[in-house]
Design a protein around this motif. Structure first.
Motif, mmCIF file in Angstrom:
data_model
loop_
_atom_site.group_PDB
_atom_site.id
_atom_site.type_symbol
_atom_site.label_atom_id
_atom_site.label_comp_id
_atom_site.label_asym_id
_atom_site.label_seq_id
_atom_site.Cartn_x
_atom_site.Cartn_y
_atom_site.Cartn_z
ATOM 1 N N GLU A 104 0.782 -1.202 0.050
ATOM 2 C CA GLU A 104 0.047 -0.007 -0.009
ATOM 3 C C GLU A 104 0.845 1.244 -0.081
ATOM 4 O O GLU A 104 0.601 2.366 -0.831
ATOM 5 C CB GLU A 104 -0.946 -0.033 1.239
ATOM 6 C CG GLU A 104 -2.089 -1.088 1.020
ATOM 7 C CD GLU A 104 -2.990 -0.937 2.109
ATOM 8 O OE1 GLU A 104 -3.086 0.195 2.772
ATOM 9 O OE2 GLU A 104 -3.614 -2.091 2.324
ATOM 10 N N VAL A 105 1.948 1.099 0.678
ATOM 11 C CA VAL A 105 2.843 2.229 0.940
ATOM 12 C C VAL A 105 4.327 1.905 0.679
ATOM 13 O O VAL A 105 4.694 1.088 1.361
ATOM 14 C CB VAL A 105 2.645 2.996 2.261
ATOM 15 C CG1 VAL A 105 3.792 4.388 2.279
ATOM 16 C CG2 VAL A 105 1.368 3.610 2.413
ATOM 17 N N GLY B 263 1.636 2.945 -12.232
ATOM 18 C CA GLY B 263 1.766 3.146 -10.871
ATOM 19 C C GLY B 263 3.053 3.316 -10.418
ATOM 20 O O GLY B 263 3.711 4.396 -11.199
ATOM 21 N N ALA B 264 3.637 2.807 -9.503
ATOM 22 C CA ALA B 264 4.961 3.211 -8.975
ATOM 23 C C ALA B 264 5.697 2.070 -8.474
ATOM 24 O O ALA B 264 5.138 1.082 -7.984
ATOM 25 C CB ALA B 264 4.811 4.305 -7.810
ATOM 26 N N PHE B 265 6.811 2.275 -8.153
ATOM 27 C CA PHE B 265 7.808 0.987 -7.944
ATOM 28 C C PHE B 265 8.974 1.602 -7.209
ATOM 29 O O PHE B 265 9.427 2.652 -7.535
ATOM 30 C CB PHE B 265 8.061 -0.065 -8.832
ATOM 31 C CG PHE B 265 9.099 0.365 -9.844
ATOM 32 C CD1 PHE B 265 10.405 0.157 -9.831
ATOM 33 C CD2 PHE B 265 8.515 1.256 -11.129
ATOM 34 C CE1 PHE B 265 11.012 0.764 -10.947
ATOM 35 C CE2 PHE B 265 9.260 1.550 -12.171
ATOM 36 C CZ PHE B 265 10.768 1.281 -12.077
ATOM 37 N N ALA C 9 -1.401 1.856 -10.209
ATOM 38 C CA ALA C 9 -2.226 3.134 -10.243
ATOM 39 C C ALA C 9 -3.490 3.142 -9.848
ATOM 40 O O ALA C 9 -4.062 2.110 -9.801
ATOM 41 C CB ALA C 9 -1.857 3.678 -11.844
ATOM 42 N N ALA C 10 -3.680 4.263 -9.209
ATOM 43 C CA ALA C 10 -5.246 4.262 -8.753
ATOM 44 C C ALA C 10 -6.245 4.200 -9.778
ATOM 45 O O ALA C 10 -6.250 4.489 -10.888
ATOM 46 C CB ALA C 10 -5.393 5.634 -7.885
#
Length: 116
Positions: free
Chosen positions: A70-71, A96-98, A115-116
């Motif tokens: 999640e974070v 998204g992110a990584f 990504a949301a």
């Protein structure tokens, strides 16, 4: 023929030590086996096994784990506390992110957030 993924095997110099890092990171109980092997069966993952090899890693691993969290920053901080090393910072794009992290043996893995 239909196959299924039974386990992922990581070559490493010290399976007993590395399995303890991964079991703390992912959950599950480390199991030391005959012949120097170790493994962990973490919830939501195939068995992650560690095979002893005499040589140290000399190049970037050709496959890596993407671990959804999640974070990302919180996950990286916990991994560092357990002995991991972050590589760079969080990277974001349309998917998204990584963030890339190295386990104590130098194997790369990523914490990811879609990504949301």
């Amino acid at each position: 023929m239909r196959a299924h993924l039974e386990q992922l095997v990581v070559d490493c110099h010290d399976p007993r030590s590395l399995v303890r890092f991964w079991s703390q990171l992912l959950g599950g109980t480390p199991v030391d086996r005959a012949g120097g092997w170790s493994h962990v069966e973490a919830p939501g993952f195939p068995r992650l096994a560690f095979q002893p090899v005499p040589e140290e890693a000399t190049a970037k691993n050709r496959i890596h784990l993407d671990i959804a969290v999640e974070v990302i920053e919180t996950a990286v901080a916990e991994a560092v506390r357990l002995g991991a090393t972050p590589l760079g910072g969080v990277v974001s794009d349309a998917q998204g992110a990584f963030q890339v992290v190295l386990d104590p043996a130098g194997n790369a893995f990523c914490f990811v957030r879609p990504a949301a």
